[in-house]
Every structure is written in C-alpha cells, then in structure tokens.
Design an enzyme around this catalytic site. Structure first.
Site, PDB file in Angstrom:
ATOM      1  N   LYS A 208       2.678   4.527   3.692  1.00 37.74           N
ATOM      2  CA  LYS A 208       1.824   4.007   2.592  1.00 37.74           C
ATOM      3  C   LYS A 208       0.468   4.421   2.638  1.00 37.74           C
ATOM      4  O   LYS A 208      -0.269   4.456   3.729  1.00 37.74           O
ATOM      5  CB  LYS A 208       1.670   2.264   3.196  1.00 37.74           C
ATOM      6  CG  LYS A 208       0.671   1.265   2.068  1.00 37.74           C
ATOM      7  CD  LYS A 208       0.229   0.098   2.732  1.00 37.74           C
ATOM      8  CE  LYS A 208      -0.946  -0.362   1.905  1.00 37.74           C
ATOM      9  NZ  LYS A 208      -1.472  -1.480   2.450  1.00 37.74           N
ATOM     10  N   GLY A 269      -7.262  -9.008   2.414  1.00 32.73           N
ATOM     11  CA  GLY A 269      -7.712 -10.187   3.221  1.00 32.73           C
ATOM     12  C   GLY A 269      -8.297 -11.418   2.722  1.00 32.73           C
ATOM     13  O   GLY A 269      -8.824 -12.424   3.299  1.00 32.73           O
ATOM     14  N   ALA A 295      -2.128  -7.023  -1.032  1.00 33.78           N
ATOM     15  CA  ALA A 295      -3.313  -7.630  -1.073  1.00 33.78           C
ATOM     16  C   ALA A 295      -3.792  -8.704  -1.738  1.00 33.78           C
ATOM     17  O   ALA A 295      -3.483  -8.767  -2.879  1.00 33.78           O
ATOM     18  CB  ALA A 295      -4.337  -6.330  -0.847  1.00 33.78           C
ATOM     19  N   GLY A 296      -4.124  -9.851  -1.140  1.00 33.68           N
ATOM     20  CA  GLY A 296      -4.714 -10.932  -1.999  1.00 33.68           C
ATOM     21  C   GLY A 296      -4.123 -12.246  -1.875  1.00 33.68           C
ATOM     22  O   GLY A 296      -4.580 -13.304  -2.407  1.00 33.68           O
ATOM     23  N   ASN A 317      -0.184  -9.537   4.794  1.00 35.23           N
ATOM     24  CA  ASN A 317      -0.349  -9.731   6.409  1.00 35.23           C
ATOM     25  C   ASN A 317      -1.269 -10.912   6.568  1.00 35.23           C
ATOM     26  O   ASN A 317      -0.633 -11.748   7.403  1.00 35.23           O
ATOM     27  CB  ASN A 317      -1.060  -8.543   6.772  1.00 35.23           C
ATOM     28  CG  ASN A 317      -1.495  -8.257   8.201  1.00 35.23           C
ATOM     29  OD1 ASN A 317      -1.826  -7.113   8.685  1.00 35.23           O
ATOM     30  ND2 ASN A 317      -0.997  -9.271   9.014  1.00 35.23           N
ATOM     31  N   THR A 318      -2.548 -10.919   6.165  1.00 34.72           N
ATOM     32  CA  THR A 318      -3.429 -12.058   6.447  1.00 34.72           C
ATOM     33  C   THR A 318      -3.033 -13.283   6.043  1.00 34.72           C
ATOM     34  O   THR A 318      -3.075 -14.281   7.011  1.00 34.72           O
ATOM     35  CB  THR A 318      -4.819 -11.611   5.826  1.00 34.72           C
ATOM     36  OG1 THR A 318      -5.402 -10.562   6.118  1.00 34.72           O
ATOM     37  CG2 THR A 318      -5.898 -12.814   6.370  1.00 34.72           C
TER      38      THR A 318
END
Length: 365
Positions: A208, A269, A295-296, A317-318
């Site tokens: 990635k 995040g 993301a997001g 992830n977050t």
C-alpha cells in the site's frame, strides 16, 4: 525510538563499504544500529549481530549504509568500523473491474469474491493494525471482522528490548495477507525506500502506497504519489495506492500501473464518513482495477455506503480500534460490508420525487 530514517537506495545486493578503517585495539569496531552507537567484535556477521541483539535474522530486514543487504547474505556480510545499520520489522499501523449493480444476483454470497494482483479474497473488509491497546486485542478484532488482509507499518526493531512482542507473534502472515504501507512518508523517496525494506523483510510485492502532503490533514501529495507509483511498478511492486477522491488522479494512477485505487472517504482518522459520494462513484465507474475506500469510515453505515457505491472493498483502522468495544465494532463492520455489497448487487430501486403507494389503489372499498 522512531521510524527508520528514510532515504533513497537501490535495494539491491550488499552495500559497498563506506568505511575501511581498522578495528580498535581491543578488536572491536564502532557501528550505529537504529541510531544507537555500539561496539562489537570485528568480523562479526550481520546475522550474528542480529542474534546477539536477541533478534531472529529471518524476521527482519537490514539496510547497511543506505543499501539493503539481502537476507540470504546476512551470514556472509560482516560489519565494518563506521557502518550504519537500520534493522526493521513490521508493526501494527496503520480484483477485477467493478461489476454493475444487479445482474449477478444468482451468485451465492459465499462465492462473491474479489481479486487484486492475482490474489483472491472472500472478505471485502481490510483492516489496519494500529491504535489497539495491545496485539491481543488487535488479533481478536481481526478475527471478529473476518478480514483476510491487514495493513502493517515498517518500523525499526527495538534493539534495546528485543523480547518485546511482535505483530507476527499474534497475526500469522501465513494465514493473513500482510499489506506493508508507507504511513508517515512525505516524499516519494521515503516511500520507495520503506517498501524496498518491506520487501526484504517479508518478501511481499503487494504493498500500500501513501505519500502524505502535510501532517495536519494527512491528505496525499498526488505529484509525489504518482512519482513513487511509477518507480515501484518498474521495480516489480504491485502498489495499491491511497489518493484523493479525484477521478482524473485515479485514472493517472491506474495508467501508471497501480493495481488498486484507494480514494479517501474523508481525512485519515476523522470518522466523518464518505464526504463525496459523487466522485467515489465516478472513480468506480471509470476504473478497470479494484477501488477500495480508504480513510474516513467512522461507523458501520459508512462501510455499507462504500459498498453500495460499487467499491470492491473498504479499508479502516481507527473506526474499529478507537471504538468503545473494538471487537463488537469489528463484527458490525463485517456485517455492514456484507449488507452493503448485497444491496449493491441487488440493485436499488429508483428514486422518486413523490410518494408511490405500495398497495394498489384499484378496488378500494
């Protein structure tokens, strides 16, 4: 202890000696390992040095004087006075063309796989490995998510505490596909060097790529991203590339050889969800490689929306790691991705400006 200092290198063969000074009178040489000065016995091989530090040579990658030392030669290459070594490993970090809605409704959900760079996956959820309280929680969340691919960061080995737990002790790379990423890189050269080390450490060419423009927004620098993509493709890497939600930028990356396009839904995040569904949809419609929202994502409905837009997968992830109950949230994300994918395959009803009764009006009493 911070991330390895990132500089360009050619990633091939044994590094040429930069220092030819003689050993000290006590038979030792002075070297720097991950920023720490050490005195070691003259003639010590890099493999022996790793073992002396409590490390397993087969589980690390070594860069000597800015050039990677192939793992197969670690036992033959000896350190010399003045050598600077970087020893890294993986830590928790950070298809096919899209099918149209409907039309494949007869295919069982268990057979609804996707592929990228020749690898086929049943789960359309990719998860990160950062921000968890420990590796055990990370592994439990991964199990609950059903994900078959995880992103991992490349960082220096802690030579001060080689007994510290490693991600590979909890998440087996033989069972789960590791996707080394370039989190924290702000130039093409930094990203390229990081991924060369990643390939030496684990042998993976599916990676990635993300090259950030600034620390405040963590938005990608598309000029540096495109530059890195072109170099990595020439060197045999298969980069899945993090990018802005711009159909033109996505097409340029695909033409440069990216094996997957990974537009952001919102800043990394942030948990804001997909901010621009229109451009994500345009990217999906124009891509001939997998599209993965990256993301997001903040909650399960965000993941479902990504799939309903026709994306091949979604990475997060977050949203899981910082949930009050990461294990439960991981299970929720699994269900959301599956529901969103089924909704996309089923083909949603058309939208209308006014009401349309579900029951026939003819024959009313």
């Amino acid at each position: 202890m911070g991330p390895a200092i990132i500089q360009p290198d050619d990633g091939r063969g044994r590094a040429p000696s930069m220092h030819m000074t003689m050993p000290h009178s006590d038979g030792t040489v002075s070297i720097v390992v991950n920023g720490e000065h050490k005195r070691v016995k003259a003639g010590l091989s890099i493999a022996a040095l790793a073992e002396q530090l409590g490390l397993v040579p087969e589980k690390v990658a070594v860069e000597r004087n800015l050039e990677i030392v192939p793992r197969s030669t670690l036992a033959q290459v000896c350190v010399e006075d003045g050598d600077e070594l970087e020893i890294v490993h993986f830590v928790g970090g950070g298809d096919h063309p899209v099918a149209g809605g409907g039309g494949d409704h007869a295919k069982p959900i268990a057979d609804d796989t996707w592929s990228v760079a020749g690898k086929t996956f049943r789960s359309r959820l990719i998860v990160g490995t950062g921000k968890y309280k420990d590796f055990a929680q990370n592994a439990a969340a991964l199990e609950a998510s059903g994900a078959e691919m995880v992103t991992v960061a490349v960082r220096r080995v802690n030579v001060s505490d080689p007994t510290a737990p490693m991600l590979t002790d909890f998440i087996d790379p033989a069972r789960v596909t590791y996707l080394p990423n370039t989190a924290g890189c702000f130039t093409a050269d930094e990203a390229i060097r990081t991924l060369r080390l990643a390939r030496e450490a684990g042998g993976w060419d599916l990676v990635k790529l993300e090259v950030l423009g600034e620390a405040r927004t963590l938005y990608p620098d598309m000029r540096e991203t495109l530059k890195a993509t072109e170099v990595l493709v020439r060197e045999g890497f298969k980069p899945m590339v993090y990018c802005v939600d711009d159909p033109i930028a996505a097409k340029q990356l695909e033409e440069a050889g990216a094996v997957a396009i990974m537009p952001l839904g919102a800043p990394i995040g942030s948990g804001l969800g997909i901010q621009n569904r229109v451009t994500i949809r345009l990217i999906v419609e124009g891509a001939k490689v997998p599209v993965v929202v990256d993301a997001g994502v903040g909650c399960a409905s965000d993941a479902a929306i990504a799939m309903e837009l026709g994306c091949d997968a979604v990475l997060m992830n977050t949203a899981i790691a910082e949930a009050k109950d990461p294990i439960m949230m991981a299970a929720a994300m699994k269900a959301a991705v599956e529901a969103g994918r089924m909704s996309y395959r089923a083909g949603r009803m058309g939208q209308r400006r006014y009401a349309d009764p579900s029951s026939p009006l003819a024959g009313l009493i």
